[in-house]
Design a protein around this motif. Structure first.
Motif, PDB file in Angstrom:
ATOM      1  N   MET A 139      16.774  36.926  20.719  1.00 54.26           N
ATOM      2  CA  MET A 139      18.006  37.282  21.412  1.00 54.26           C
ATOM      3  C   MET A 139      18.185  36.428  22.654  1.00 54.26           C
ATOM      4  O   MET A 139      19.284  35.996  22.981  1.00 54.26           O
ATOM      5  N   THR A 140      17.135  36.137  23.396  1.00 55.46           N
ATOM      6  CA  THR A 140      17.214  35.301  24.597  1.00 55.46           C
ATOM      7  C   THR A 140      17.707  33.914  24.266  1.00 55.46           C
ATOM      8  O   THR A 140      18.551  33.325  24.925  1.00 55.46           O
ATOM      9  N   ILE A 141      17.172  33.395  23.218  1.00 67.56           N
ATOM     10  CA  ILE A 141      17.563  32.032  22.812  1.00 67.56           C
ATOM     11  C   ILE A 141      19.018  31.997  22.417  1.00 67.56           C
ATOM     12  O   ILE A 141      19.769  31.088  22.798  1.00 67.56           O
ATOM     13  N   VAL A 142      19.494  33.023  21.710  1.00 61.90           N
ATOM     14  CA  VAL A 142      20.888  33.055  21.260  1.00 61.90           C
ATOM     15  C   VAL A 142      21.834  33.139  22.466  1.00 61.90           C
ATOM     16  O   VAL A 142      22.831  32.447  22.547  1.00 61.90           O
ATOM     17  N   ILE A 173       9.119  43.788  17.844  1.00 66.30           N
ATOM     18  CA  ILE A 173       9.973  43.858  19.035  1.00 66.30           C
ATOM     19  C   ILE A 173       9.913  42.563  19.809  1.00 66.30           C
ATOM     20  O   ILE A 173      10.900  42.049  20.312  1.00 66.30           O
ATOM     21  N   GLY A 174       8.733  41.983  19.922  1.00 66.26           N
ATOM     22  CA  GLY A 174       8.592  40.733  20.672  1.00 66.26           C
ATOM     23  C   GLY A 174       9.370  39.609  20.028  1.00 66.26           C
ATOM     24  O   GLY A 174      10.033  38.823  20.687  1.00 66.26           O
ATOM     25  N   VAL A 175       9.279  39.546  18.727  1.00 66.51           N
ATOM     26  CA  VAL A 175       9.991  38.466  18.008  1.00 66.51           C
ATOM     27  C   VAL A 175      11.477  38.646  18.165  1.00 66.51           C
ATOM     28  O   VAL A 175      12.211  37.689  18.431  1.00 66.51           O
TER      29      VAL A 175
END
Length: 586
Positions: free
Chosen positions: A536-539, A529-531
């Motif tokens: 998603m934040t970076i995208v 989940i962390g990965v």
């Protein structure tokens, strides 16, 4: 024809032989048994008249045909008061007739009949010399009617007397004008009828058989008999025959003279001649002694040499040697057998004249004379078979064996067999044992029409599956086998089991997560989940930046003096659906 002539000659010869031999009565001989044998008592003459034990008294010569006509004939002399005159004709040389001594003497004998007299013999003793003695012959006893035969001119006590010329007379008188006459033996010789010569050893050869020839010369008034010639008919024909030897002898064998009367060749003919007289040359096609041999096969029907039988122009086809009577040896043919036969089937003989093989050609040969090898691609008897299955179409012309091997799908020495099941290609050297359900591959291409066995691929099913693949034609992927192992290329089964989290025969099924999974599952889920959140934040951030650059106008900002007044920023909550036009997200 020749045999008939020989038969006639043989009969004539036998008849003649019988006449002069067995047909004669004892004591006679010669043609027609006309001659009397004058042999000593107890002796018989031969066919020729010769006496084995010698002649009887009063006869001499080789045939005992020389007669002393004075033997035991009446004799008288000038004075016979001393001895008898007949002592000179008693055939005893130890007794002598002697006339009166001291005066000339004479002695005479009466022959009893008139003879032609030429030859005499006189013997005396040492008391008398015959030189000067005169001998007279006459028809009458009267001395004055006699003719001088000869005056002896030799010294000695004996003389063989020959009158200067033959004289006709009955009386013979011997005169010695120098003294007495002493005569121990006197003989007056004449030849018996049909004989002549000094020793009466020659028979008359007159044409008239009844004629008695001259007893001294052999001359015949009727001419000479066949086989004789010359003035006195006493010369026998030499390599001639017939009346007066007018005819020349033929070609008698070994140079023997022909019969002087008939011309017959008793020993046969020399090579090249025939007939009873060997005067006929051999006819065309014959040669040798009496032409009994046939000519060989001379070229152009030429007549062979009548003597040797040789063919001058050589032999016709199929024959050889000088006489052309020898058939060509095995394997040859033609004129004089100079050509060699071709390869006839099973070694049979070719035609001796033309050379062709009546039974055909041997395996690997063809042509009229079976002298040409098979063309490439053909073999067998008369080259009738084709090298259909040979590589490059080349096979042995005799056996049909393919020298370079067989084409694809063919096998056997002559490549006339198909490939066995499971083999294909050139010489059937390829194998196709991996076709589906054990079916045979194409014998030429080797392709498995029904596909491959599980675990193999390729048109010839020779390739095993790559790692991680299995099944028909290697079209399926393996499951999650335990690390370091691969599934079975045929079944897809993992030999050492599955990796953790998968199960099933082929390790294709994953596990269901629950509390029973232990702390490892929780840790795995937290990390996951962390990965995912970070990514998603970076995208999202990247998407906002790209949008902002594409929407805001590009303006040159006014030059401003540096102030320390901070720019006022406004923002919306991230939760809003839109961002403000003047909001810059850093």
């Amino acid at each position: 024809m020749w045999k008939s002539w020989m038969s006639i000659y043989f009969l004539n010869y036998v008849t003649y032989y019988c006449i002069i031999t067995d047909a004669c009565l004892p004591g006679y001989f010669g043609p027609n048994c006309a001659h009397l044998c004058n042999c000593r008592a107890g002796s018989t003459c031969k066919v020729t008249g010769q006496c084995k034990e010698g002649c009887k008294i009063g006869w001499s010569g080789p045939l005992c045909q020389k007669e002393n006509v004075a033997y035991n004939k009446p004799a008288y002399q000038k004075s016979d008061n001393l001895t008898s005159a007949e002592l000179a004709v008693d055939d005893d040389i130890s007794t002598c007739a002697v006339t009166l001594t001291g005066m000339p003497g004479w002695w005479s004998v009466d022959l009893g009949q008139i003879y032609m007299i030429k030859s005499m013999f006189v013997l005396t003793n040492r008391l008398m010399n015959l030189k000067g003695v005169q001998i007279y012959v006459g028809r009458e006893k009267n001395m004055f009617q006699m003719t001088l035969c000869i005056t002896l001119r030799v010294y000695g006590q004996q003389a063989s007397v020959t009158c200067d010329v033959p004289l006709i007379g009955r009386y013979v008188r011997i005169i010695n004008v120098s003294g007495p006459v002493i005569l121990c033996d006197v003989a007056v010789y004449i030849c018996s009828s049909y004989f002549f010569g000094e020793e009466c050893g020659n028979q008359c050869n007159c044409a008239n058989e009844t004629e008695m020839c001259n007893p001294y010369t052999g001359e015949c008034s009727s001419g000479c008999a066949m086989g004789w010639t010359g003035k006195y008919c006493n010369t026998e024909c030499l390599y001639r025959y017939g009346q007066d030897c007018r005819n020349r002898c033929g070609h008698c064998a070994e140079g023997v003279r022909c019969d002087t009367m008939t011309g017959f060749c008793e020993e046969g003919c020399e090579p090249g001649w025939k007939g009873i007289r060997c005067d006929q040359p051999c006819e065309n096609g014959t040669y040798g002694e009496n032409c009994l041999s046939k000519c060989g096969h001379c070229r152009q029907d030429e007549a062979c040499d009548v003597v040797s039988g040789n063919c001058r122009l050589g032999c016709e086809a199929g024959y050889m040697d000088n006489r052309c009577d020898t058939v060509c040896p095995h394997g040859t043919y033609g004129e004089d057998c100079v050509f060699e036969c071709g390869h006839c089937v099973h070694g049979t003989i070719c035609d001796k004249v033309h050379g062709f093989c009546p039974a055909g050609c041997h395996f690997g040969w063809e042509g009229v004379f079976c002298s040409q090898t098979c063309l490439p691609g053909r073999y067998g008897r008369n080259c009738h078979a084709e090298c259909t299955g040979c590589l490059e179409g080349i096979c042995h012309p005799e056996t049909g064996k393919c020298s370079k091997g067989c084409t694809s799908g063919r096998s056997g020495p002559s490549c006339d067999d198909g490939c066995q099941s499971g083999r294909f290609g050139i010489n059937c050297e390829g194998t196709c044992e991996r076709c589906k359900d054990g079916e045979a591959c194409d014998p030429v291409t080797g392709i498995c029409q029904a596909g491959c066995l599980l675990g193999f691929s390729g048109s010839h099913c020779l390739t095993g599956c790559d790692q991680g693949l299995y099944g028909p034609n290697c079209t399926k992927k393996c499951g999650f086998c335990k690390k370091g192992t691969v599934c079975d290329s045929a079944t897809g089964l993992c030999p050492d089991g599955c990796v953790e989290g998968y199960n099933g025969d082929r390790c294709m099924q994953g596990h269901v997560f629950n509390d029973d999974s232990g702390p490892q599952v929780k840790i795995f889920l937290g990390v996951t989940i962390g990965v995912v959140g970070t990514m998603m934040t970076i995208v999202i951030t990247c998407l906002v930046l790209i949008w902002q650059r594409e929407k805001l106008p590009k303006k040159n900002p006014p030059k401003q003096h540096k102030t320390s007044t901070p720019v006022k920023e406004t923002s919306r909550s991230i939760g809003d659906t839109e961002f403000g036009d003047d909001v810059v997200v850093v």
